[in-house]
Design a protein around this motif. Structure first.
Motif, PDB file in Angstrom:
ATOM      1  N   UNK A  95      95.612 165.961   7.484  1.00 40.46           N
ATOM      2  CA  UNK A  95      94.926 165.885   6.197  1.00 40.46           C
ATOM      3  C   UNK A  95      95.915 166.224   5.088  1.00 40.46           C
ATOM      4  N   UNK A  96      95.951 165.379   4.074  1.00 44.01           N
ATOM      5  CA  UNK A  96      96.745 165.633   2.877  1.00 44.01           C
ATOM      6  C   UNK A  96      95.772 165.813   1.718  1.00 44.01           C
ATOM      7  N   UNK A 103      97.074 159.829   7.562  1.00 45.54           N
ATOM      8  CA  UNK A 103      96.309 161.042   7.277  1.00 45.54           C
ATOM      9  C   UNK A 103      95.090 160.732   6.432  1.00 45.54           C
ATOM     10  N   UNK A 104      94.080 161.585   6.541  1.00 50.04           N
ATOM     11  CA  UNK A 104      92.928 161.523   5.655  1.00 50.04           C
ATOM     12  C   UNK A 104      93.266 162.241   4.359  1.00 50.04           C
ATOM     13  N   UNK A 105      92.692 161.779   3.265  1.00 53.96           N
ATOM     14  CA  UNK A 105      92.944 162.410   1.970  1.00 53.96           C
ATOM     15  C   UNK A 105      91.792 163.332   1.603  1.00 53.96           C
ATOM     16  N   UNK A 106      92.138 164.542   1.195  1.00 57.98           N
ATOM     17  CA  UNK A 106      91.160 165.508   0.738  1.00 57.98           C
ATOM     18  C   UNK A 106      91.492 165.972  -0.664  1.00 57.98           C
ATOM     19  N   UNK A 107      90.694 166.903  -1.155  1.00 59.94           N
ATOM     20  CA  UNK A 107      90.902 167.388  -2.514  1.00 59.94           C
ATOM     21  C   UNK A 107      90.292 168.772  -2.674  1.00 59.94           C
ATOM     22  N   UNK A 111      85.845 168.370  -9.589  1.00 59.94           N
ATOM     23  CA  UNK A 111      85.152 168.687 -10.836  1.00 59.94           C
ATOM     24  C   UNK A 111      85.794 167.990 -12.033  1.00 59.94           C
ATOM     25  N   UNK A 112      87.106 167.780 -11.949  1.00 62.22           N
ATOM     26  CA  UNK A 112      87.809 167.097 -13.036  1.00 62.22           C
ATOM     27  C   UNK A 112      87.598 165.589 -13.013  1.00 62.22           C
ATOM     28  N   UNK A 113      86.955 165.084 -11.942  1.00 62.00           N
ATOM     29  CA  UNK A 113      86.671 163.666 -11.844  1.00 62.00           C
ATOM     30  C   UNK A 113      87.806 162.825 -11.293  1.00 62.00           C
ATOM     31  N   UNK A 114      88.812 163.483 -10.704  1.00 56.82           N
ATOM     32  CA  UNK A 114      89.940 162.723 -10.152  1.00 56.82           C
ATOM     33  C   UNK A 114      89.527 161.919  -8.918  1.00 56.82           C
ATOM     34  N   UNK A 115      88.654 162.505  -8.088  1.00 58.42           N
ATOM     35  CA  UNK A 115      88.238 161.888  -6.828  1.00 58.42           C
ATOM     36  C   UNK A 115      86.755 162.160  -6.610  1.00 58.42           C
ATOM     37  N   UNK A 116      86.076 161.395  -5.741  1.00 63.35           N
ATOM     38  CA  UNK A 116      84.658 161.645  -5.472  1.00 63.35           C
ATOM     39  C   UNK A 116      84.443 162.927  -4.677  1.00 63.35           C
ATOM     40  N   UNK A 117      83.226 163.463  -4.740  1.00 64.38           N
ATOM     41  CA  UNK A 117      82.977 164.767  -4.114  1.00 64.38           C
ATOM     42  C   UNK A 117      82.956 164.730  -2.592  1.00 64.38           C
ATOM     43  N   UNK A 118      82.878 163.523  -1.962  1.00 68.48           N
ATOM     44  CA  UNK A 118      82.929 163.499  -0.501  1.00 68.48           C
ATOM     45  C   UNK A 118      84.336 163.784   0.031  1.00 68.48           C
ATOM     46  N   UNK A 119      85.305 163.926  -0.865  1.00 73.52           N
ATOM     47  CA  UNK A 119      86.669 164.276  -0.457  1.00 73.52           C
ATOM     48  C   UNK A 119      86.938 165.768  -0.580  1.00 73.52           C
ATOM     49  N   UNK A 120      85.962 166.530  -1.052  1.00 77.12           N
ATOM     50  CA  UNK A 120      86.192 167.952  -1.306  1.00 77.12           C
ATOM     51  C   UNK A 120      86.289 168.762  -0.022  1.00 77.12           C
ATOM     52  N   UNK A 121      87.321 169.569   0.063  1.00 82.39           N
ATOM     53  CA  UNK A 121      87.515 170.507   1.172  1.00 82.39           C
ATOM     54  C   UNK A 121      87.263 171.914   0.648  1.00 82.39           C
ATOM     55  N   UNK A 122      86.427 172.677   1.356  1.00 84.01           N
ATOM     56  CA  UNK A 122      86.160 174.031   0.912  1.00 84.01           C
ATOM     57  C   UNK A 122      84.785 174.500   1.324  1.00 84.01           C
ATOM     58  N   UNK A 123      84.425 175.667   0.868  1.00 84.84           N
ATOM     59  CA  UNK A 123      83.140 176.253   1.234  1.00 84.84           C
ATOM     60  C   UNK A 123      81.978 175.368   0.802  1.00 84.84           C
ATOM     61  N   UNK A 124      82.092 174.734  -0.355  1.00 82.52           N
ATOM     62  CA  UNK A 124      81.034 173.853  -0.848  1.00 82.52           C
ATOM     63  C   UNK A 124      81.340 172.387  -0.564  1.00 82.52           C
ATOM     64  N   UNK A 125      82.341 172.136   0.268  1.00 82.32           N
ATOM     65  CA  UNK A 125      82.682 170.779   0.675  1.00 82.32           C
ATOM     66  C   UNK A 125      82.737 170.687   2.185  1.00 82.32           C
ATOM     67  N   UNK A 126      83.758 170.031   2.692  1.00 83.54           N
ATOM     68  CA  UNK A 126      83.927 169.884   4.134  1.00 83.54           C
ATOM     69  C   UNK A 126      84.841 170.979   4.667  1.00 83.54           C
TER      70      UNK A 126
END
Length: 329
Positions: free
Chosen positions: A214-215, A240-244, A250-265
Motif C-alpha cells: 500500500x502506498x 500497490x493499492x493507493x491509500x490516503x 478532507x481536502x478533497x484530493x481523493x475519495x473517502x474510500x481511499x482513507x486509511x485510519x480509525x475512521x477509514x480502512x
C-alpha cells in the motif's frame, strides 16, 4: 422495527455456542471472514457461520469446508443480496431467540458496524468493537483512544456481541472442514431502510483492504494532481493499492474510500509506504500493524517516523519520482 428484549434461554435450547456473521461477495467469502473464524476458534466453542445473501451458495459451500466450522446457516433470499442494517439485525435477533448463542461476532465492516449496535440494543447487552485478541469467552483485548492505548475488558453480558479486527487474526490454517449447510427461512417484514443502488469503481488495481503493498499519500501532496502524477506511477510500478490520510480526503484530493485510519480502512500489508503523511494518531491506528513501514516526509520530527521501520527526510516531489525511476517493472 427492532424490539428491545431481555435475554432468556430459548425453549429450543442451545445448538451452537458461537455465531460468525460472514462477509462475502455471493460467490465467495471475504478474507476478513476467515480471520473472524480463526478468532472464534479461540473461544473453544462450536462455531456456526451465517451466510445471508441471494444466490450465495458458493460462499456457503466455501464456509462449510473451513476447519473448525460445525454448521453453516444459509439464508437465501433476494432481499439479502444487498442487506441493510435493520434487516440483518432482525434476522440475528430471530436466530438468537431460537438458538441462544453465547457469542455473535463478525469482522469489522461497514455493514456490521451498523448492524451490531442495533442487535446489542435489542438483546440489552453491550457490544464490543475492534477486538484484537480473545483471552477467554468473556475477556477481550481491544484498542482505545484511537489505538493509543490497549484495553483488556471483561464482559458480564449473557450474550457477547463483538467485531474483530481482521488484521489481528490469520486467514490461513482453515483447510479440511466438512460442515453441513442448513437452509434458514428469514423472518417476515420489510426493513425501514430501502437499498437503492451500489456503484463500483471498475479497475484492475489492487484493492486497498487486501493488497500486500500500500502506498498512501497525505496533505503533503498538495492536490489531486499530486496523487495522480507522483503517487500513481509508483503504485503501478509496485503493483500497490493507493491509500490516503484523512487530511487528504478532507481536502478533497481523493475519495473517502481511499482513507486509511480509525475512521477509514484498517490495513496490514507486507509493505506500507507513507508519503507526505505526518502520522496523526487516527491514521496510525489504521496501518501500524503493517509488517514493514516506510515513511517519506520533509519534517524530520513528524510522528510517522516513530512507527516507521525506514524513514527518509526529503522533499517527496523529488524523492518519489526518483524512487519510481529506480523500481524495476
Amino acid at each position: 422495527m427492532l424490539k428491545a428484549l431481555r435475554f432468556a434461554p430459548s425453549r429450543f435450547g442451545r445448538c451452537f455456542s458461537t455465531l460468525v456473521v460472514a462477509e462475502h461477495t455471493q460467490k465467495g467469502l471475504h478474507p476478513a471472514t476467515l480471520s473472524a473464524i480463526n478468532a472464534a476458534k479461540k473461544l473453544q466453542d462450536d462455531i456456526c457461520v451465517l451466510v445471508a445473501g441471494s444466490g450465495a451458495t458458493e460462499a456457503a459451500q466455501e464456509a462449510a469446508k473451513l476447519q473448525g466450522v460445525s454448521k453453516v446457516l444459509h439464508v437465501d433470499a433476494p432481499a439479502y443480496q444487498y442487506p441493510v442494517a435493520d434487516q440483518m439485525a432482525n434476522l440475528l435477533v430471530a436466530m438468537q431467540q431460537k438458538s441462544s448463542f453465547a457469542s455473535i461476532m463478525g469482522p469489522v465492516s461497514s455493514l456490521l458496524k451498523d448492524v451490531f449496535p442495533r442487535l446489542a440494543g435489542a438483546l440489552d447487552v453491550q457490544p464490543l468493537t475492534d477486538v484484537m485478541d480473545i483471552k477467554s469467552s468473556d475477556t477481550f483485548v481491544r484498542p482505545t483512544y484511537a489505538g493509543n492505548a490497549i484495553a483488556t475488558v471483561r464482559s458480564k453480558d449473557p450474550v457477547k456481541v463483538f467485531t474483530v479486527r481482521p488484521t489481528s487474526f490469520p486467514t490461513d490454517g482453515l483447510e479440511g472442514g466438512s460442515a453441513p449447510v442448513e437452509p434458514v427461512t428469514p423472518p417476515e417484514g420489510q426493513p425501514m431502510v430501502e437499498f437503492v443502488k451500489e456503484e463500483h469503481a471498475h479497475d484492475d488495481k489492487p484493492q486497498l483492504a487486501t493488497a500486500k503493498t500500500v502506498v498512501s499519500g497525505g496533505r503533503g501532496l498538495r492536490s489531486k494532481e499530486g496523487f495522480d502524477t507522483v503517487l500513481d506511477p509508483l503504485c503501478q510500478k509496485l503493483n500497490a493499492a493507493m491509500g490516503a490520510s484523512r487530511a487528504a480526503v478532507d481536502a478533497g484530493f481523493v475519495p473517502n474510500d481511499m482513507q486509511v485510519g480509525q475512521t477509514g480502512k484498517v490495513v496490514a500489508p507486507d509493505l506500507y509506504l507513507a508519503v507526505g503523511i505526518s502520522g496523526a494518531i487516527q491514521h496510525l491506528a489504521g496501518m501500524k500493524d503493517s509488517k514493514t513501514i516506510v515513511a517519506i516526509n520533509k519534517d524530520g520530527e513528524a510522528p510517522i517516523f516513530q512507527v516507521a521501520d525506514y524513514g527518509l527526510v526529503a522533499d517527496l516531489f523529488e524523492a518519489v519520482p526518483e524512487m519510481t525511476d529506480k523500481v524495476a517493472q
